[in-house]
Scaffold this motif. Structure first.
Motif, PDB file in Angstrom:
ATOM      1  N   VAL A  28       0.836  -1.053   0.020  1.00  0.00           N
ATOM      2  CA  VAL A  28      -0.020   0.171   0.075  1.00  0.00           C
ATOM      3  C   VAL A  28       0.877   1.290  -0.067  1.00  0.00           C
ATOM      4  O   VAL A  28       1.683   1.355   0.736  1.00  0.00           O
ATOM      5  N   GLY A  29       0.540   2.378  -1.063  1.00  0.00           N
ATOM      6  CA  GLY A  29       1.150   3.327  -0.752  1.00  0.00           C
ATOM      7  C   GLY A  29       0.458   4.496  -1.140  1.00  0.00           C
ATOM      8  O   GLY A  29      -0.725   4.343  -1.319  1.00  0.00           O
ATOM      9  N   VAL A  40      -4.708   6.430  -2.548  1.00  0.00           N
ATOM     10  CA  VAL A  40      -4.099   5.304  -1.892  1.00  0.00           C
ATOM     11  C   VAL A  40      -3.811   4.311  -3.307  1.00  0.00           C
ATOM     12  O   VAL A  40      -4.706   4.375  -4.044  1.00  0.00           O
ATOM     13  N   CYS A  41      -2.646   3.837  -3.428  1.00  0.00           N
ATOM     14  CA  CYS A  41      -2.265   2.924  -4.424  1.00  0.00           C
ATOM     15  C   CYS A  41      -1.779   1.674  -3.954  1.00  0.00           C
ATOM     16  O   CYS A  41      -1.334   1.358  -2.873  1.00  0.00           O
ATOM     17  N   GLY A  73       6.452   7.350  -5.104  1.00  0.00           N
ATOM     18  CA  GLY A  73       5.324   7.431  -4.312  1.00  0.00           C
ATOM     19  C   GLY A  73       4.897   6.300  -3.832  1.00  0.00           C
ATOM     20  O   GLY A  73       3.870   6.268  -2.712  1.00  0.00           O
ATOM     21  N   ASN A  74       5.012   5.052  -4.651  1.00  0.00           N
ATOM     22  CA  ASN A  74       4.306   3.746  -3.902  1.00  0.00           C
ATOM     23  C   ASN A  74       5.121   2.854  -3.424  1.00  0.00           C
ATOM     24  O   ASN A  74       4.880   1.778  -3.155  1.00  0.00           O
ATOM     25  N   SER A  75       6.526   3.394  -3.060  1.00  0.00           N
ATOM     26  CA  SER A  75       7.234   2.464  -2.285  1.00  0.00           C
ATOM     27  C   SER A  75       7.251   2.633  -0.714  1.00  0.00           C
ATOM     28  O   SER A  75       6.972   4.009  -0.554  1.00  0.00           O
ATOM     29  N   GLY A  76       7.823   1.786   0.042  1.00  0.00           N
ATOM     30  CA  GLY A  76       7.759   2.145   1.566  1.00  0.00           C
ATOM     31  C   GLY A  76       6.471   1.920   2.320  1.00  0.00           C
ATOM     32  O   GLY A  76       6.530   2.121   3.741  1.00  0.00           O
ATOM     33  N   GLY A  77       5.470   1.422   1.751  1.00  0.00           N
ATOM     34  CA  GLY A  77       4.418   1.194   2.820  1.00  0.00           C
ATOM     35  C   GLY A  77       4.284  -0.140   3.173  1.00  0.00           C
ATOM     36  O   GLY A  77       5.177  -0.841   2.950  1.00  0.00           O
ATOM     37  N   PRO A  78       3.411  -0.522   3.814  1.00  0.00           N
ATOM     38  CA  PRO A  78       2.896  -1.840   4.513  1.00  0.00           C
ATOM     39  C   PRO A  78       2.891  -2.886   3.430  1.00  0.00           C
ATOM     40  O   PRO A  78       2.314  -2.477   2.507  1.00  0.00           O
TER      41      PRO A  78
END
Length: 81
Positions: A28-29, A40-41, A73-78
């Motif tokens: 999720v990013g 959210v992507c 923007g879509n990296s580093g999420g859970p």
């Protein structure tokens, strides 16, 4: 900044099991506006590596690498399965 956004949302349940190699997962990013997104992507992929990296002088960070494309923007999420 609108508290109504959180109304009715149910938190994720965390499990003790880590993802395994070849598990299908979703990341999720939240791309920021300069990157072109305002929502959210969700990026789906398969786990290709799980590792511990030094995060600071006294802690480590669990890193899950997946085979999905990484865009601003879509990296580093859970990472969830």
């Amino acid at each position: 900044e609108d508290d109504a956004f959180w109304h009715g949302l149910v938190p994720l349940t965390l499990e003790a099991r880590l993802p395994r190699l070849q598990d299908e997962v979703a990341v999720v990013g939240f791309p920021d506006a300069p990157s072109g997104g305002e929502a959210v992507c969700i990026t789906q992929g398969v786990v290709s590596r799980i590792d511990l990296h030094s995060y600071s002088w006294d802690s480590r960070l669990l890193v899950v690498q997946i085979d999905a494309a990484i865009n601003p923007g879509n990296s580093g999420g859970p990472c969830v399965d």
